[in-house]
Design an enzyme around this catalytic site. Structure first.
Site, PDB file in Angstrom:
ATOM      1  N   GLY A 108      -7.392 -14.686  -7.439  1.00 13.65           N
ATOM      2  CA  GLY A 108      -6.768 -14.587  -6.124  1.00 13.65           C
ATOM      3  C   GLY A 108      -6.556 -15.957  -5.495  1.00 13.65           C
ATOM      4  O   GLY A 108      -6.754 -16.985  -6.150  1.00 13.65           O
ATOM      5  N   ASP A 156      -4.583  -6.220  -4.078  1.00 15.96           N
ATOM      6  CA  ASP A 156      -4.057  -6.101  -2.709  1.00 15.96           C
ATOM      7  C   ASP A 156      -2.614  -6.572  -2.587  1.00 15.96           C
ATOM      8  O   ASP A 156      -1.975  -6.347  -1.569  1.00 15.96           O
ATOM      9  CB  ASP A 156      -4.902  -6.950  -1.723  1.00 15.96           C
ATOM     10  N   GLY A 199      -7.566  -3.244   1.018  1.00 15.32           N
ATOM     11  CA  GLY A 199      -6.621  -4.149   1.667  1.00 15.32           C
ATOM     12  C   GLY A 199      -7.216  -4.638   2.968  1.00 15.32           C
ATOM     13  O   GLY A 199      -6.876  -4.163   4.036  1.00 15.32           O
ATOM     14  N   ARG A 282     -10.218  15.890   7.016  1.00 15.00           N
ATOM     15  CA  ARG A 282     -11.132  15.329   6.016  1.00 15.00           C
ATOM     16  C   ARG A 282     -10.788  13.867   5.760  1.00 15.00           C
ATOM     17  O   ARG A 282      -9.627  13.498   5.763  1.00 15.00           O
ATOM     18  CB  ARG A 282     -11.032  16.093   4.684  1.00 15.00           C
ATOM     19  N   VAL A 289     -12.662   2.815  -7.030  1.00 17.80           N
ATOM     20  CA  VAL A 289     -11.842   3.586  -7.977  1.00 17.80           C
ATOM     21  C   VAL A 289     -10.526   2.835  -8.200  1.00 17.80           C
ATOM     22  O   VAL A 289      -9.963   2.824  -9.295  1.00 17.80           O
ATOM     23  CB  VAL A 289     -11.533   4.988  -7.372  1.00 17.80           C
TER      24      VAL A 289
END
Length: 768
Positions: A108, A156, A199, A282, A289
């Protein structure tokens, strides 16, 4: 060559991402191909500091079977030591001792900034090492300069200057799998779902997810909601329910903030919706993941192309060239000065901190801005009260493919927002001729983005034999404009309608063709909707096939792909799955070439990699059929390897669309209707619409870096109608990469290599 004394090494710094392995594999193999010595640095910068066993020579075989693995096989770690000068001195000593003068860093913006700092103080570090007696004057002289090239690995997509960072597309695949699973359960129970995606400082994943699943609301750090958003959100959710929607989806980036900089959390939104509306709500937080699993085909190809470009950049570097980062713009590999990109990335953070949110979106780049604008346009603005009295018909032509429905949905909704009446034509030109035409409204297309195939129904029939009936129906249903979504038949059908304008005045209406076919063979566009989904299907099948050979060993698989005469699928799947050869119509081959390929595989069986994968496009050669190639390989490989064949068939046309196809379809559908709206204003004369200029019937396509409209008639000269392919195809230029990565000693054409470009222009354009 002088290259052989230019060893290079690969480092992955900080987190590991999808398809870092594809980039590592390509860098190693192309490095070895050019005659360089290549080293792995294990465990990122920490490995550079620790040296010893952490820096090991890389071989051709050591990067085999890596493509389908997520994460990175050479490890990645944050390093406190490298942040200190002493640590960097140890790292420099380790590189000098091994004669390494080229560093390829995948990570990054933090990792890449560290690399640049290392390079800047290189001569100072060497001077100190000589002074301390750690290295000799001679060693320092040999390694007087360090070249650095970066590749951005970040899910991201938060690095400015590149459209897509390595890993972003795969992370979207994971998110969309979850969204699809959640939507089926929520539809059964009438629920509101809040999905939190990664993010912290960049809303790319959240934004594209919202576009790809048609979310009701998205919260991103770059553009906080307006004051009083709570009322607006509740009103929108209530409206959706009143319209008969059983499901509400809200996407939240983990770094979402309000205008005054306070965090907006998924729990806070849940409480708001439950308390105010009483909806069953919810929350799902996706977490890590998103970082795991198998890399997508797009990411593997991106990683492979970046790896090749990185090696080229290192070999062409001089002490004067700034450290660069290889990145992607449209479908072009480009080089950008590393620190310019880092600066713009920092400018985004500054703009957000100072509340200049419009600037933040612009600084993120064209791709982000387009996504945001499309999202805003489609985000359920109430349709205007004043109707335009325009009827726009929309149809699917040719074989079905994933993503067609996404394009239909966004075209229908964009039309309704413009005040038009939208008409659905069922079963292609047949339906247009037989009057299978009915109005289609906002709700009838809800949930369409994630559905594969064609909900409108599609046929391959061309209009030439039904022009009389078609013209009568255009008049009967008062159709003022036409959106044709489909493959090569859509293009040819559109041309036939344009040619019929001389005889039938009804055909003098604006038309737009949106390319949608797994074959990716429509003139006027580098990509067509549906090709990415098919590519992922082929790639994942090839992964399984290769895995089955890992146990049996000494086995060669021959796999036949679709594509008509277009070799796009075979070539790109070959690159993504690590094939030994891909036979296509555009790249002519003869019996000698087949012989070379067989001998190549016989040699390969002597190494530790005892399996082969050969792809064959269905129409690559009338005589060298899949059976012929299978028999030839079986006979010639007797006693060395055995063969198996697979014909993939129609599974390549099915399946749920990938995030790329959903997003691409959504943008194309919206843009086509906006263009038609402008064209209709141009063509309105004496109280009626009359369009007979060539530019009133266009293909909307992706060309290099932009979505462009090209007249159907102008594209005729670039079309091979007999074989249903364009004469010029951009992807043929990346075929040699596949051959080099499969260890063929061929010449790599670097005439089109990327020169250094600049990102600062974007910043000055914002009046900075």
């Amino acid at each position: 060559t002088y290259l052989s004394n230019k060893p290079e090494s690969n480092t992955n710094a900080t987190h590991s991402y999808f398809s870092m392995n594809a980039a590592v594999r390509a860098t190693v193999r192309v490095g070895l191909y050019t005659g360089a010595k290549v080293f792995f640095v294990h465990e990122g910068y920490q490995g550079l500091v620790d040296g010893g066993d952490h820096i090991r020579p890389a071989t051709w075989e050591s990067v085999s079977m890596m493509l389908q693995l997520g994460g990175t096989v050479i490890g990645s770690a944050r390093s406190k030591d490298f942040r200190t000068r002493e640590g960097r001195m140890m790292a420099a000593r380790n590189l000098v001792k091994l004669g390494i003068t080229n560093l390829c860093v995948i990570g990054g913006d933090g990792s890449l900034t560290g690399a640049n700092e290392f390079r800047t103080e290189w001569s100072g570090l060497l001077a100190d090492l000589v002074k301390g007696g750690k290295i000799t004057e001679e060693e320092a002289k040999k390694s007087s300069h360090l070249n650095i090239v970066g590749m951005v690995g970040s899910i991201d997509n938060d690095f400015c200057g590149t459209d897509m960072t390595i890993g972003t597309d795969s992370a979207l695949h994971r998110i969309i799998e979850v969204v699809d699973a959640i939507t089926t359960t929520a539809q059964s129970h009438q629920r509101t779902f809040i999905l939190e995606v990664m993010g912290r400082h960049c809303g790319y994943l959240a934004l594209v997810t919202a576009l790809a699943c048609g979310a009701d609301w998205v919260f991103i750090p770059e553009m906080p909601p307006d004051e009083g958003w709570e009322n607006h959100l509740c009103r929108r959710l209530a409206d959706q329910r009143a319209r008969g929607s059983r499901l509400n989806v809200i996407i939240v980036a983990e770094g979402a903030i309000s205008k005054d900089g306070k965090p907006i959390t998924s729990e806070q939104i849940k409480k708001l919706v439950t308390d105010r509306l009483g909806f069953d709500t919810r929350t799902t937080v996706l977490g890590h993941v998103q970082r795991g699993g198998t890399p997508s085909a797009f990411d593997r190809i991106l990683g492979s192309r970046m790896g090749v470009e990185a090696v080229m950049a290192l070999l062409e570097a001089t002490p004067e060239t700034p450290a660069c980062v290889v990145s992607l713009s449209g479908n072009q590999a480009i080089r950008l000065p590393l620190m310019e990109c880092v600066q713009v990335t920092k400018d985004v953070t500054a703009a957000m901190a100072e509340g200049r949110f419009d600037d933040a979106i612009k600084l993120r780049g064209k791709s982000f801005e387009n996504n945001w604008n499309t999202y805003k346009l489609l985000a359920h603005i109430n349709p205007p009260d004043v109707k335009s009295n325009i009827n726009v018909a929309i149809m699917n032509i040719g074989a079905p493919c994933a993503g067609m429905n996404a394009a239909v949905r966004s075209a229908v909704r964009m039309g309704i927002i413009q005040g038009h009446t939208m008409l659905a034509v069922h079963d292609g030109f047949d339906g247009l001729a037989h009057g299978q035409i009915e109005p289609i409204n906002w709700n009838s297309v809800s949930g369409w983005t994630g559905k594969g195939g064609s909900n409108l129904g599609t046929k391959r029939t061309l209009p030439s034999k039904m022009l009389e009936q078609i013209s009568l129906n255009i008049a009967k249903f008062n159709i003022h404009a036409l959106v044709i979504i489909g493959g090569f038949e859509a293009y040819v059908g559109g041309l036939e309608l344009v040619q019929a304008r001389e005889k039938y005045e009804e055909m003098c209406i604006p038309m737009v063709v949106i390319p949608a076919t797994v074959s990716n063979n429509v003139p006027g566009s580098d990509f067509s909707i549906g090709a990415d989904t098919a590519l992922n299907t082929i790639t994942s099948t090839c992964d399984r096939i290769k895995q089955s050979a890992a146990g049996t060993k000494r086995r060669v698989f021959i796999v036949e792909t679709m594509g008509g005469y277009c070799g796009y699928l075979a070539t790109m799947a070959g690159l993504a799955a690590g094939a030994d050869a891909a036979y296509i119509f555009e790249d002519k081959f003869n019996i000698k070439d087949l012989e070379v390929n067989v001998e190549h595989l016989i040699e390969k069986m002597k190494t530790t990699v005892k399996r082969g994968l050969i792809l064959r496009n269905e129409n690559c050669n009338a005589n060298y059929t899949t059976d012929f190639i299978f028999n030839l390989y079986s006979e010639e490989g007797k006693g060395v390897f055995d063969c198996r064949k697979n014909v993939l068939g129609h599974m390549q046309q099915g399946g749920t669309p990938t995030p790329f196809d959903r997003n691409f379809g959504t943008k194309m559908g919206a843009k086509s209707v906006l263009w038609l709206t402008d064209k209709l204003k141009e063509c309105y004369r004496h109280g009626r619409i009359f369009a007979n200029t060539p530019d009133s019937a266009c293909v909307l396509g992706m060309r290099k870096r932009a979505l462009t409209f090209q007249a159907l008639t102008e594209l005729k000269s670039d079309t091979d109608f007999e074989h249903r392919i364009p004469h010029t195809q951009w992807w043929l230029k990346i075929r040699p990469i596949m051959k080099i990565l499969a260890k063929y000693n061929i010449k790599l054409d670097t005439s089109e290599h990327a020169d250094m470009e600049h990102v600062i222009k974007k910043r000055s354009a914002l009046g900075k």
